[in-house]
Design an enzyme around this catalytic site. Structure first.
Site, PDB file in Angstrom:
ATOM      1  N   GLY B 235       0.834  -1.201   0.000  1.00 14.17           N
ATOM      2  CA  GLY B 235       0.000   0.000   0.000  1.00 14.17           C
ATOM      3  C   GLY B 235       0.866   1.247   0.000  1.00 14.17           C
ATOM      4  O   GLY B 235       0.853   2.024  -0.937  1.00 14.17           O
ATOM      5  N   PHE B 236       1.610   1.428   1.097  1.00 13.43           N
ATOM      6  CA  PHE B 236       2.520   2.564   1.248  1.00 13.43           C
ATOM      7  C   PHE B 236       1.770   3.887   1.214  1.00 13.43           C
ATOM      8  O   PHE B 236       2.334   4.921   0.883  1.00 13.43           O
ATOM      9  CB  PHE B 236       3.611   2.542   0.173  1.00 13.43           C
ATOM     10  CG  PHE B 236       4.214   1.170  -0.037  1.00 13.43           C
ATOM     11  CD1 PHE B 236       4.908   0.545   0.990  1.00 13.43           C
ATOM     12  CD2 PHE B 236       4.053   0.498  -1.232  1.00 13.43           C
ATOM     13  CE1 PHE B 236       5.436  -0.718   0.814  1.00 13.43           C
ATOM     14  CE2 PHE B 236       4.583  -0.776  -1.422  1.00 13.43           C
ATOM     15  CZ  PHE B 236       5.282  -1.384  -0.396  1.00 13.43           C
ATOM     16  N   THR B 463       2.557  -5.559   6.252  1.00 14.43           N
ATOM     17  CA  THR B 463       3.223  -5.093   7.456  1.00 14.43           C
ATOM     18  C   THR B 463       3.375  -6.192   8.493  1.00 14.43           C
ATOM     19  O   THR B 463       4.188  -6.079   9.397  1.00 14.43           O
ATOM     20  CB  THR B 463       2.404  -3.946   8.036  1.00 14.43           C
ATOM     21  OG1 THR B 463       1.013  -4.303   7.913  1.00 14.43           O
ATOM     22  CG2 THR B 463       2.617  -2.689   7.249  1.00 14.43           C
ATOM     23  N   LYS B 695       5.140   1.612  19.813  1.00 20.52           N
ATOM     24  CA  LYS B 695       5.095   2.912  19.136  1.00 20.52           C
ATOM     25  C   LYS B 695       4.953   2.849  17.615  1.00 20.52           C
ATOM     26  O   LYS B 695       4.753   3.882  16.976  1.00 20.52           O
ATOM     27  CB  LYS B 695       6.347   3.706  19.481  1.00 20.52           C
ATOM     28  CG  LYS B 695       6.399   4.179  20.937  1.00 20.52           C
ATOM     29  CD  LYS B 695       7.796   4.678  21.212  1.00 20.52           C
ATOM     30  CE  LYS B 695       7.819   5.966  21.989  1.00 20.52           C
ATOM     31  NZ  LYS B 695       9.203   6.511  21.995  1.00 20.52           N
ATOM     32  N   GLU B 699       6.608   3.851   9.333  1.00 20.30           N
ATOM     33  CA  GLU B 699       7.159   5.039   8.664  1.00 20.30           C
ATOM     34  C   GLU B 699       8.619   5.314   9.033  1.00 20.30           C
ATOM     35  O   GLU B 699       9.386   5.770   8.189  1.00 20.30           O
ATOM     36  CB  GLU B 699       6.343   6.300   9.007  1.00 20.30           C
ATOM     37  CG  GLU B 699       4.854   6.096   9.249  1.00 20.30           C
ATOM     38  CD  GLU B 699       4.061   5.611   8.055  1.00 20.30           C
ATOM     39  OE1 GLU B 699       4.376   6.020   6.932  1.00 20.30           O
ATOM     40  OE2 GLU B 699       3.135   4.804   8.254  1.00 20.30           O
TER      41      GLU B 699
END
Ligand code: FES
Ligand code: FES
Lengths: 168, 735
Positions: B235-236, B463, B695, B699
């Protein structure tokens, strides 16, 4: 409902051509238009969706399959050109549920994220190992550069191929 | 309790992905499937005068050609087209809505045929006549007409004044071109029609976002459209907003009352969202010892004529480093292009590139080691708010990455290190991202035989969400990971926002904790009624679930098998669905950090640049899965190589059309471009950010990498190229 295999422009259409392929060990007879690529034949005619389309232009390697043991971009190959050939796709690599060593190495080394380039990478890696040209990690990097991985699992792909190469 | 969390567990969906069993959006079939092919506009601005589909319709196998003139009804108001991620300002683009042309490559007709080749061929026969209007796609020419946005953040002090009297000043402009995400999977949607209802398999990062959007656009009831995306081929950011192909697939299915598959071509994927081109001007003023006293960061970014997309590139500068004064400004240039959108680490990949390249230049001006300068300006609090960080282990990132890289052996002089024909350069940079979390709902069903199903409408876009959800559930419920089934990517599952911004790992894991606790409570409640139960009167916080039993923490021998509890209660399963919300932490800033060190080798004669080593140390709280986490960060770092050296979408301004709309001429890193890439996870315990101390990682991997590489190129060559990508022509061109 009946799928129409009639051609786009009747005037241009040279008629369907009968071919026979061995796909993952099974004989498949197809009456196919001459412009149908091996990739679309696998995906749309045979329902083998494991082989991926990433560009349809020979630029990404997602569609890599093994034809008579050699890795080819199936999007750049017309199905009719391969009459009589033996085609192996990602679906045909495991035997009796046991993964091919390259498949297993890809899992072990996390050589993918989204998995979309993976069938092509794996077929390409098997072709590469069979070619016997790659001796070093740099060779692998060079000779695997036709297979783009946008998730950029490249270092893991190299490690996976090395594992499979060492084992073979 | 943590058998799986924090380990290098292999992906639970790995087998599906290496055997070809994983199905992506364009791979679902239906007995009545029709295939679509899109006709795109060949002008950038104007109106459609006439569409002649006569020739296309004559082709045997063509079912229909849909245009704005004959399509089924669609909503006529902007609100209906505003998805969850739509920018506040503007009117979202409506595919095939009317005859106006807003960008080159805009879809103008959809051909539906019995097979793909027929549809593709017939699409080439559709004739479109336009009334063309002059267009503008040249960013540089429009810079003077940029529209100022409200200040991105409150300025600190008077940066202009402070800059003017600084001992050392650096002032420069940095350029980032248009970039495209180019996930390997093509944008695809299969709309399966059954008795007037649709199941839409879509390439998306948010099934519920797409579902709500489609219901709005087609004024459908929520139960009429279900959206599924069990696997997504990357996706990004490109799948955050619904893409036009999903609208067209549904439009086709509603017109034909049958199933439709529409897969865009790679070329067509360049005519959708992109990372906006931008010019950033950075002014840094410092004292001779390196202490910053002025930061000014101004950005001008591009967008479409119809929607004002932008993110805040500039405020990272004021957040990251200590400086008495800081000011920010952002301007937008409207062009006749599709709207820009989020792309991996939106605003930070670009904003921190400019900042960190500028910091390197300042270090040169100060004759100071670039790492030392970062440490000199290190801040222990968010400079915007003055709040301390929930955790910030950036110092450890610097030291561990510098050590692993061998930074202390660097000769600061540019062009001082070489090997044969190659000049060697070492550069470094800092990375920063936000640790975000979003409200999420998770359903868990635990059966008496020790099997658990975890369900949430989130996505796994590569991911590793499937895997971390299975890990978290296995640990929280005390079952082997193989006994956990994860369900995601289905709009009928419990609510989740889109997957993006690195927020899903933290959100869904904590969501699993919440729901697991509810399962545990329910088990205790049922156990209360068991005769002679050692769990009688025990509080929920005092027990754990492990090895298929409820066990009292302090007296592990007080344990009752879950199967017994369920048998006693006469149930074979317990299901709980709980929402998890994250309270607003008004006392801390939540960020992830990284330190990146890069080595490049530049062929002195040819200017060819290779990134031979990259080391990144990342501090991102608790790492759920060392294997997938490393892959994710590594992927981001390699994106950084692409951004620094390869990626650029080129527009022919005469036609307002993209020239390199293919993955051979739009360069992305390939295997041979990538050499040694090392990821270090710095220990960072964070008890504040969320109960699990997570966290997020999606990105942070890319942020700072382009600057580290650009700085290394400067160090190698003595030449500073501020316009990305740094290609050999820019390097060899005389200044
Ligand atoms: S789909 Fe064949 S090379 Fe890309
Ligand atoms: S794993 Fe996603 S493209 Fe390679």
């Amino acid at each position: 409902m009946a799928r129409s295999h009639t051609a786009p422009a009747a005037a241009l259409f040279p008629g369907l051509i009968s071919i026979e392929l061995t796909v993952n060990g099974a004989k498949v007879k197809l009456d196919i238009a001459p412009w149908t690529t091996l990739l679309d034949a696998l995906r749309d005619r045979m329902g083998l969706m494991g082989t991926k389309k990433g560009c349809d232009h020979g630029q990404c390697g997602a569609c890599t399959v093994l034809v008579d043991g050699r890795r080819v971009n199936s999007c750049l190959t017309l199905a009719v050109m391969k009459d009589g050939a033996e085609v192996i796709t990602v679906e045909g690599l495991a035997t009796d549920g046991v993964l091919h060593p390259v498949q297993q190495a890809f899992i072990d080394h996390d050589a993918f994220q989204c998995g979309y380039c993976t069938p092509g990478q794996i077929c390409s890696a098997i072709g590469l190992i069979a070619e016997g040209k790659a001796k070093t990690p740099d060779d692998i990097r060079e000779l695997m550069s036709g297979n783009i991985c946008r998730c950029a699992a490249y270092p893991n792909i190299v490690a996976a191929i090395q594992q499979a190469m060492d084992a073979s | 309790m943590t058998t799986y969390i924090g380990t290098a567990t292999s992906r639970v969906d790995g087998r599906d992905k290496v055997t070809g069993a994983a199905r992506y959006a364009g791979e679902y079939g239906a007995p009545d499937l029709a295939h679509g092919s899109v006709v795109n506009s060949t002008i950038a601005k104007g109106r459609i005068r006439r569409i002649d589909a006569g020739e296309a319709m004559k082709v045997d196998g063509v079912i229909t050609v849909l245009t704005h003139e004959n399509r089924p009804p669609m909503a006529d108001n902007d609100e209906a087209y505003k998805d969850d991620v739509a920018p506040g300002d503007g009117s979202p683009y409506r595919p095939l809505y009317d005859g106006s042309i807003k960008f080159n490559g805009q879809p103008v007709a959809l051909v539906l045929a019995e097979d793909l080749e027929t549809a593709t061929y017939a699409a080439s026969l559709v004739k479109v006549e336009y009334e063309e209007q002059p267009h503008i796609t040249d960013f540089e020419k429009q810079l003077g007409k940029a529209k100022a946005l409200p200040a991105p953040a409150k300025p600190r002090g008077d940066a202009a004044k402070a800059f003017a009297v600084s001992d050392i000043r650096h002032d420069a402009e940095y350029y980032v071109p248009v970039e495209h995400h180019n996930p390997m999977e093509l944008f695809a949607s299969t709309a399966v029609w059954r008795d007037g209802k649709l199941t839409v398999y879509d390439k998306t990062q948010g099934v519920q976002n797409v579902q709500r959007y489609l219901c709005g656009v087609f004024q459908a009831r929520p139960d009429e459209i279900r959206v599924m995306s069990p696997f997504m081929g990357g996706g990004f950011g490109s799948g955050l907003r619904p893409q036009y192909q999903v609208v067209l697939a549904v439009l086709g299915a509603r017109a034909l009352k049958r199933s439709v598959r529409l897969v865009l071509t790679r070329q067509q994927m360049y005519m959708v969202g992109y990372r906006p081109a931008m010019v950033q001007r950075i002014q840094l003023g410092a004292k001779t010892d390196g202490a910053l006293n002025a930061i000014t960061h101004n950005a001008t970014t591009i967008t479409s004529q119809y929607e004002d997309f932008h993110r805040n590139e500039t405020t990272w500068s004021g957040l990251l480093y200590k400086s008495e004064t800081a000011s920010y400004a952002h301007k937008l240039v409207r062009l006749d292009l599709p709207a820009a959108c989020d792309m991996r680490a939106p605003s930070a990949a670009t904003g921190v590139y400019a900042l960190e390249a500028a910091m390197d230049e300042l270090a040169v001006a100060l004759q100071m080691d670039p790492l030392e300068l970062r440490l000199k300006c290190y801040s222990d609090s968010d400079q915007h708010t003055g709040l301390p960080f929930s955790s910030k282990s950036l110092r450890e990132c610097y030291s561990q990455a510098a050590e692993a890289f061998g930074w202390s052996r660097r000769n600061p002089e540019p062009r001082s290190m070489r090997e044969g024909n190659d000049l060697i350069g070492w550069g470094m940079a800092t990375g920063i991202w936000e640790a975000l979390q979003v409200p999420i709902t998770v359903r868990i069903t635990l059966t008496a035989n020790g099997h658990a199903e975890v369900a949430c409408a989130t996505s796994d876009i590569g991911t590793g969400t499937y895997t971390i959800m299975a890990q978290a559930a296995a640990d929280m419920l005390g079952v082997p990971i193989d006994n956990v089934t994860v369900k995601l990517g289905d709009s009928t599952l419990p609510p989740s926002p889109v997957e993006g911004g690195s927020w899903i790992a933290a959100s869904v894991s904590n969501g699993i904790v919440t729901t697991s606790n509810a399962i545990r409570d329910e088990l205790l409640r049922l156990a209360e009624t068991m005769p002679n139960s050692p769990l009688m009167g025990i509080k929920t916080a005092d027990v754990t679930l492990s090895d298929g039993s409820v066990t009292v923490k302090k007296t592990p021998r007080s344990t009752v098998p879950i199967a017994d509890i369920m048998r006693h209660a006469g149930v074979d399963r317990i299901a709980q669905e709980k929402a998890t919300k994250f309270g607003k932490d008004g006392k801390h800033a939540h960020n992830t950090h990284s330190a990146i060190f890069a080595e490049v080798k530049v062929d002195e004669q040819l200017g060819v640049i290779r990134v031979t080593r990259l080391v990144s140390a990342v501090a991102a709280g608790r790492i759920l899965n060392l294997k997938t986490a490393r892959s994710q960060v590594m992927g981001g770092m390699i994106w950084g190589i692409g951004m620094a050296l390869h990626e650029e979408t080129l527009i022919d301004h005469r036609f307002g059309r993209i020239m390199n709309a293919n993955i051979a001429e739009y360069h992305v890193p390939v295997n041979a471009d990538v050499h040694s890439v090392e990821v270090i996870f710095v220990d960072e315990q964070d008890d504040i950010v969320n109960p699990m101390g997570i966290k997020g990682l999606g990105e942070i991997g890319i942020v700072g990498v382009p600057a580290a590489i650009a700085n290394a190129v400067y160090h190698a060559t003595g030449k500073r190229v501020r316009d990305l990508p740094i290609t050999l022509d820019k390097l060899t061109r005389d200044a």
